[in-house]
Design a protein around this motif. Structure first.
Motif, PDB file in Angstrom:
ATOM      1  N   ARG A   7       0.836  -1.208   0.000  1.00 53.27           N
ATOM      2  CA  ARG A   7       0.000   0.000   0.000  1.00 53.27           C
ATOM      3  C   ARG A   7       0.866   1.251   0.000  1.00 53.27           C
ATOM      4  O   ARG A   7       1.881   1.305   0.702  1.00 53.27           O
ATOM      5  CB  ARG A   7      -0.901   0.000   1.242  1.00 53.27           C
ATOM      6  N   TRP A  21      -6.840  -2.640   7.049  1.00 55.59           N
ATOM      7  CA  TRP A  21      -5.898  -3.180   6.063  1.00 55.59           C
ATOM      8  C   TRP A  21      -4.994  -4.261   6.645  1.00 55.59           C
ATOM      9  O   TRP A  21      -4.667  -5.226   5.950  1.00 55.59           O
ATOM     10  CB  TRP A  21      -5.073  -2.058   5.434  1.00 55.59           C
ATOM     11  N   LYS A 101       0.580  -6.206  -6.994  1.00 56.76           N
ATOM     12  CA  LYS A 101      -0.520  -5.256  -6.865  1.00 56.76           C
ATOM     13  C   LYS A 101      -0.144  -4.229  -5.803  1.00 56.76           C
ATOM     14  O   LYS A 101       0.416  -4.598  -4.767  1.00 56.76           O
ATOM     15  CB  LYS A 101      -1.782  -6.016  -6.457  1.00 56.76           C
ATOM     16  N   ASN A 103      -1.910  -1.064  -3.609  1.00 53.36           N
ATOM     17  CA  ASN A 103      -3.088  -0.296  -3.229  1.00 53.36           C
ATOM     18  C   ASN A 103      -2.652   1.153  -3.023  1.00 53.36           C
ATOM     19  O   ASN A 103      -1.677   1.418  -2.332  1.00 53.36           O
ATOM     20  CB  ASN A 103      -3.684  -0.882  -1.936  1.00 53.36           C
ATOM     21  N   GLY A 105      -3.707   4.412  -1.355  1.00 55.80           N
ATOM     22  CA  GLY A 105      -4.664   4.820  -0.336  1.00 55.80           C
ATOM     23  C   GLY A 105      -4.642   6.287  -0.010  1.00 55.80           C
ATOM     24  O   GLY A 105      -5.680   6.898   0.206  1.00 55.80           O
ATOM     25  N   ASP A 141      -4.360  -0.391  -7.606  1.00 54.11           N
ATOM     26  CA  ASP A 141      -5.643  -0.536  -6.911  1.00 54.11           C
ATOM     27  C   ASP A 141      -5.917   0.724  -6.090  1.00 54.11           C
ATOM     28  O   ASP A 141      -5.404   0.873  -4.994  1.00 54.11           O
ATOM     29  CB  ASP A 141      -5.555  -1.771  -6.003  1.00 54.11           C
ATOM     30  N   ARG A 143      -7.942   2.527  -3.758  1.00 56.04           N
ATOM     31  CA  ARG A 143      -9.010   2.412  -2.750  1.00 56.04           C
ATOM     32  C   ARG A 143      -8.494   2.962  -1.435  1.00 56.04           C
ATOM     33  O   ARG A 143      -7.524   2.448  -0.884  1.00 56.04           O
ATOM     34  CB  ARG A 143      -9.436   0.954  -2.541  1.00 56.04           C
ATOM     35  N   TYR A 146     -11.257  -0.196   2.419  1.00 56.05           N
ATOM     36  CA  TYR A 146     -11.457  -1.519   1.824  1.00 56.05           C
ATOM     37  C   TYR A 146     -12.759  -1.611   1.031  1.00 56.05           C
ATOM     38  O   TYR A 146     -12.813  -2.241  -0.016  1.00 56.05           O
ATOM     39  CB  TYR A 146     -11.418  -2.586   2.923  1.00 56.05           C
ATOM     40  N   ASN A 150     -12.977  -0.465  -6.702  1.00 52.38           N
ATOM     41  CA  ASN A 150     -11.697  -0.258  -7.370  1.00 52.38           C
ATOM     42  C   ASN A 150     -11.926   0.649  -8.577  1.00 52.38           C
ATOM     43  O   ASN A 150     -12.924   0.533  -9.269  1.00 52.38           O
ATOM     44  CB  ASN A 150     -11.106  -1.602  -7.793  1.00 52.38           C
TER      45      ASN A 150
END
Length: 163
Positions: A7, A21, A101, A103, A105, A141, A143, A146, A150
């Motif tokens: 992330r 998370w 991947k 994320n 945030g 991703d 976001r 959660y 997406n």
């Protein structure tokens, strides 16, 4: 090393990370990867103290993150990587760390950045780094929480003009 979750969140360890998370990641360790924070003993101490119970936190520079990832001693460890920016992610991936991947945030607004969502502000260098990650095959991703849907991150950043 088994990467459970990665992330980008410039606040690093905070309420959303510790309550949601971390549970989603199902990792035994958070590794914060950033050269600058690694050199700041006060911030490092505070981040370790902010960790949820039972979760180990390490703050490492990029070189150490790559070294630990490649060390067979840690091959069974499950980790949650935290970054403050996409540039550090690019550096790890280019050195063979298998992040599939990332994320996205939170990246705070600062002068010279463009706010593209309520939680993410970018400049042209950030956009370049995200485009590089996309070309390297890393899924982006976007976001904040959660339960957010997406969003196609490359499409989102292409809605803006970058110098």
């Amino acid at each position: 090393m088994i990467i459970q979750f990665s992330r980008i969140d410039d606040r690093l360890i905070h309420g959303q990370v510790t309550t949601v998370w971390v549970k989603e990641a199902k990792a035994e360790r958070i590794i914060i990867c950033n050269d600058e924070i690694h050199q700041d003993p006060i911030r490092t101490t505070l981040l370790k103290q902010a960790a949820p119970p039972g979760i180990k936190v390490n703050v490492v520079n990029i070189e150490k993150a790559v070294s630990v990832y490649n060390n067979p001693k840690y091959e069974k460890d499950t980790v949650f990587y935290l970054f403050t920016n996409p540039h550090d992610v690019v550096r790890l991936v280019e050195q063979g760390v298998d992040i599939k991947k990332i994320n996205i945030g939170g990246m705070a607004y600062h002068e010279g950045k463009t706010q593209i969502t309520k939680a993410v502000s970018l400049d042209a260098n950030d956009v370049d780094a995200f485009n590089q990650l996309d070309k390297l095959g890393v899924e982006l991703d976007l976001r904040v929480v959660y339960s957010d849907p997406n969003v196609d991150f490359i499409k989102k950043i292409n809605e803006f003009k970058w110098d």
